[in-house]
Write a protein that holds these residues in place. Sequence first.
Motif, short mmCIF file in Angstrom:
data_model
loop_
_atom_site.label_atom_id
_atom_site.label_comp_id
_atom_site.label_asym_id
_atom_site.label_seq_id
_atom_site.Cartn_x
_atom_site.Cartn_y
_atom_site.Cartn_z
N ASP A 43 -27.64 -7.01 41.61
CA ASP A 43 -27.13 -5.65 41.37
C ASP A 43 -25.70 -5.64 40.84
O ASP A 43 -25.09 -4.57 40.69
N LYS A 44 -25.19 -6.82 40.56
CA LYS A 44 -23.81 -6.92 40.07
C LYS A 44 -23.66 -6.18 38.75
O LYS A 44 -24.46 -6.35 37.84
N LYS A 45 -22.61 -5.32 38.67
CA LYS A 45 -22.37 -4.62 37.42
C LYS A 45 -21.54 -5.51 36.51
O LYS A 45 -20.35 -5.72 36.75
N SER B 245 -27.85 -5.38 29.98
CA SER B 245 -26.44 -5.77 30.03
C SER B 245 -26.16 -7.04 29.23
O SER B 245 -25.03 -7.47 29.09
N MET B 246 -27.19 -7.65 28.71
CA MET B 246 -26.96 -8.88 27.93
C MET B 246 -27.32 -8.72 26.46
O MET B 246 -27.47 -9.69 25.74
N GLU B 247 -27.42 -7.44 26.03
CA GLU B 247 -27.88 -7.25 24.64
C GLU B 247 -26.90 -7.78 23.60
O GLU B 247 -27.31 -8.13 22.50
N ASN B 248 -25.62 -7.84 23.95
CA ASN B 248 -24.66 -8.36 22.97
C ASN B 248 -24.20 -9.78 23.27
O ASN B 248 -23.26 -10.28 22.67
N ALA B 249 -24.89 -10.41 24.21
CA ALA B 249 -24.48 -11.76 24.59
C ALA B 249 -24.76 -12.75 23.45
O ALA B 249 -25.76 -12.66 22.76
N GLU B 250 -23.85 -13.70 23.34
CA GLU B 250 -24.06 -14.76 22.35
C GLU B 250 -24.87 -15.86 23.01
O GLU B 250 -24.55 -16.31 24.12
N LEU B 251 -25.93 -16.27 22.35
CA LEU B 251 -26.76 -17.34 22.90
C LEU B 251 -26.26 -18.64 22.31
O LEU B 251 -26.39 -18.89 21.12
#
Lengths: 222, 114
Positions: B20-22, B55-61
Motif C-alpha cells: 500500500d506504499k504510496k 504507479s510504474m507507468e513512467n518507470a524506465e526498464l
Amino acid sequence: MEIKILRRVLAANEAVAKSNKELFSQHGVLVLNLMSSPGSGKTCIIEQSVEALKNDYRIAVIIGDITSTIDAQRLSGLGVPIIQINTEPFGGECHLEASWVREAALSLNLQDLDLIFIENVGNLVCPAEFDTGADKNVVIVSLPEGEDKPLKYPLMFRISSVLLVNKIDLASVLDVDKKTLHRNALQVNPNLQIFDISAKTGEGFDAWLKWIEAELRKKRQQ
Amino acid sequence: MHELTIAENIKKTIEEVLKDKKAVVTRINLRVGKLRAVVPEALIFCFKFVAEGSSMENAELKIQEIPVKGICKKCDRDFVIDEPLFICPFCGSNHVELLSGRELEIESIEIEEG
C-alpha cells in the motif's frame, strides 16, 4: 530511493510447477511434456503412443493450443480422457503455464491414471521458459526442419531429457543430415536420449515406447 | 510473446513488494540471462502496455543482460559461452554445467515516495 528486491520474475510459475510435481508424485502418475515447433507431429506422436500403450496403461492427454479444438477432436477417438486448454481466454499465450496444467490435471481422476501426455503449444521458445511440473520434457524435431534447431533454441534442448526426431520416413527425399542434427543436439545437451521415429510408419517407435515404459516403472517404484 | 507474461509478472511482483506504499516507480533494474531469449525492446514495449495507469507507468526498464557462463566438469575451468555450443574451449569436453545465463530477476527498483 532504491529498493533491493532480488525476486525471480517467474517465481509464481515455478512454485506452481513444483506443487504440480508433488501432485503427480502423490498419485504415481508419470507426466511427459511434449514440445516442438508447429507441424513437427506432436499430435500424431501422441495419437500413436496412446494407441500402442492404452491397453496396458491408463492414459490421459492435456492439450494446449492458442485457439481451436482441432487437436482435441482428433484425439477424442482414442477413448482416453482428453483435456483441452485454450490459451486464448488467458491472453492468447504461446505456452502452457503451470497453473493451467494444474487446473487441467485436477479435472482428471489422477488416482486412476498411470500416464499423462501434455501437448504444449507449438513453439520452441516460450514453453522452455515455463516449467509445467512434468516429470520429463520431450522435444520433437521433424527431419524437414533441418539440422540446426538445437543451436537456434538451446534452452529448449537443454531442459529436455528426450529428443524425438520425427518424420524419418522422409529422409530419402530430404537434404538433411540426421547425424549432424544428433551431433548438434548432443552439443547443447550431452544427456539427451535421442530416438529417430516416424509417427506415420511406426518406424523407431519400439525404442520410444520402451523408454516410456521404463519411466513408468521408475515412477511406480518411487 | 513470452515478453507479455514476463511484463505482467514484473508488475505483479513490484505491486507485492510495494503493497500500500504510496510511491512512483522511476526505474526497474532487471537481470536477464542471454539463454532466456528475451527481446529487450519487446519487453519494454509490453511493460509500457501493462503498466499504463499504474504507479510504474513512467518507470524506465533497465535490462542488464547476463552472459551465458559454463564450468567444465572435466577440467574444472569456467568460461563464457558466446554461441550455443556447450563445449569446453580448454579440453573439448561436453560435460558443461551452466553457471549463469538463465537469470530472470528484478534486482531492485527506484522509487519516489509521494
